[in-house]
Write a protein that holds these residues in place. Structure first.
Motif, mmCIF file in Angstrom:
data_model
loop_
_atom_site.group_PDB
_atom_site.id
_atom_site.type_symbol
_atom_site.label_atom_id
_atom_site.label_comp_id
_atom_site.label_asym_id
_atom_site.label_seq_id
_atom_site.Cartn_x
_atom_site.Cartn_y
_atom_site.Cartn_z
ATOM 1 N N ASP A 250 0.805 -1.216 0.000
ATOM 2 C CA ASP A 250 0.000 0.000 0.000
ATOM 3 C C ASP A 250 0.843 1.273 0.000
ATOM 4 O O ASP A 250 0.298 2.383 0.038
ATOM 5 C CB ASP A 250 -0.930 0.021 1.226
ATOM 6 N N LEU A 251 2.161 1.124 -0.048
ATOM 7 C CA LEU A 251 3.064 2.268 -0.002
ATOM 8 C C LEU A 251 3.564 2.591 -1.407
ATOM 9 O O LEU A 251 4.137 1.726 -2.070
ATOM 10 C CB LEU A 251 4.250 1.945 0.915
ATOM 11 N N PRO A 252 3.338 3.814 -1.909
ATOM 12 C CA PRO A 252 3.843 4.174 -3.243
ATOM 13 C C PRO A 252 5.371 4.183 -3.248
ATOM 14 O O PRO A 252 5.995 4.944 -2.509
ATOM 15 C CB PRO A 252 3.279 5.577 -3.476
ATOM 16 N N ILE A 253 5.966 3.349 -4.085
ATOM 17 C CA ILE A 253 7.418 3.156 -4.107
ATOM 18 C C ILE A 253 7.900 3.120 -5.546
ATOM 19 O O ILE A 253 7.251 2.522 -6.415
ATOM 20 C CB ILE A 253 7.810 1.834 -3.405
ATOM 21 N N SER A 254 9.064 3.710 -5.789
ATOM 22 C CA SER A 254 9.690 3.581 -7.096
ATOM 23 C C SER A 254 11.199 3.468 -6.925
ATOM 24 O O SER A 254 11.768 3.880 -5.927
ATOM 25 C CB SER A 254 9.363 4.784 -7.982
ATOM 26 N N GLY A 255 11.845 2.908 -7.924
ATOM 27 C CA GLY A 255 13.303 2.770 -7.901
ATOM 28 C C GLY A 255 13.745 1.752 -8.911
ATOM 29 O O GLY A 255 12.929 1.009 -9.465
ATOM 30 N N GLU A 256 15.010 1.741 -9.194
ATOM 31 C CA GLU A 256 15.942 2.730 -8.682
ATOM 32 C C GLU A 256 15.795 4.040 -9.456
ATOM 33 O O GLU A 256 15.546 4.028 -10.660
ATOM 34 C CB GLU A 256 17.382 2.202 -8.763
ATOM 35 N N LEU A 257 15.946 5.173 -8.756
ATOM 36 C CA LEU A 257 15.774 6.487 -9.370
ATOM 37 C C LEU A 257 16.966 7.385 -9.073
ATOM 38 O O LEU A 257 17.497 7.369 -7.964
ATOM 39 C CB LEU A 257 14.523 7.188 -8.837
#
Length: 329
Positions: free
Chosen positions: A235-242
């Motif tokens: 439920d946590l908005p996550i992105s990577g690798e950035l």
């Protein structure tokens, strides 16, 4: 941001006690006098009573109402020694060794929290981070579900809209080279801490690569941590690798990672190692005009926080409020 006003309001409803491990330090005394005047947080000052009172008089601070506890004359020392030996029995600590260790303000103060005399602790005005964290790890220990202690900084500056811009950055002070699993834990703890300050977390695992544009072991680690974090926190908005620019700039994000729902809007930053984290938050603080609060220690069974040895009294006062506000009722 949930400002200091809200934290103080919470503390007025449920007053707490905070122990300062360096009771005769001028910065501690100034912060303690302000807290006592405000009457929502009771400071406990560790040190020789005569030395603490003389220092307060010398510097001109009224600390009437503060508790001063001297490890050399503590009426519950026998009980503290017994508990300390039990906590450290795997190391074969003797009562004599325990008394010698507990003569140190950092260990003595941590045991006051363990025994429930204080709700929280703030140290590090003269102690190193390691000397604040080590007793906490040995005596307070980590929360259920936590395998490491980590840290984050909360960075705050006014924005053009009149609202504060608030960011969370981890880990900038504790773990030197966290692996992918530790980075997942750091991300979750940092996001959760951010929520306390009113952040709606959007998390990026930072790198010199954006979604495969670069190669190398460090890139692989951050990509792996991203995938594990998405599974651990669905439920946590996550992105990577950035890369950092793709994390914070919508324009760059549209070019480097079009369609990514998090890129360009990140407010929780997970660094690959302590070098990057420590440098990153200090750049934001010194060149970006952010106020930096921390390091806030994450993953412990009680709020115990560390000051920079270069801190001033205002930072001590602010960190004391933050630390006490993190106490779970």
């Amino acid at each position: 941001m949930k400002g200091f006003g809200e934290m103080i309001k919470k503390l007025k409803k449920s007053p707490k006690k905070i122990v300062f491990t360096e009771g005769s330090d001028e910065r501690i005394l100034e912060a303690a006098s302000r807290l006592l005047a405000s009457n929502f947080l009771t400071p406990i000052l560790v040190g020789n009573e005569e030395e603490v009172l003389n220092a307060a008089e010398q510097f001109g601070y009224n600390i009437r109402g503060a508790q001063i506890i001297d490890p050399e004359n503590y009426d519950r020392m026998d009980e503290m020694v017994e508990m300390f030996c039990e906590l450290r029995k795997s190391k074969g600590v003797t009562p004599e060794q325990a008394r010698k260790t507990l003569a140190q303000g950092n260990y003595f103060g941590t045991m006051l929290v363990k025994m429930g005399v204080a709700d929280s602790l703030l140290g590090g005005a003269t102690y190193s981070t390691a000397d604040t964290v080590r007793p906490a790890l040995q005596l307070i220990k980590t929360k259920p579900g936590s395998t490491i202690v980590s840290s984050c900084f909360i960075l705050v500056r006014p924005s053009a809209t009149g609202e504060n811009e608030v960011l969370a950055m981890g880990d900038c002070a504790i773990n030197l080279k966290p692996n992918s699993d530790e980075l997942v834990e750091i991300a979750g703890a940092t996001a959760e801490c951010g929520r306390v300050f009113g952040i709606d977390p959007k998390v990026a695992f930072l790198s010199y690569s954006t979604l495969g544009s670069g190669k190398g072991e460090d890139v692989d680690k951050m990509r792996e941590a991203t995938e594990k974090a998405k599974a651990a926190f669905p439920d946590l908005p996550i992105s990577g690798e950035l890369q950092f620019d793709a994390a914070v700039s919508p324009r760059v994000a549209r070019t480097k990672c079009p369609g990514d729902p998090v890129a360009g809007r990140v407010n929780v930053f997970v660094f690959p190692d302590i070098n990057a984290g420590n440098i990153g938050y200090k750049i934001a603080q010194r060149l970006g005009n952010f106020d930096a609060y921390g390091p806030i220690l994450l993953g412990l069974n009680a709020p115990i926080n560390d000051l920079s040895r270069g801190c001033n009294a205002e930072e001590v006062y602010s960190m004391a409020i933050i630390t006490a506000a993190l106490v779970e009722d």
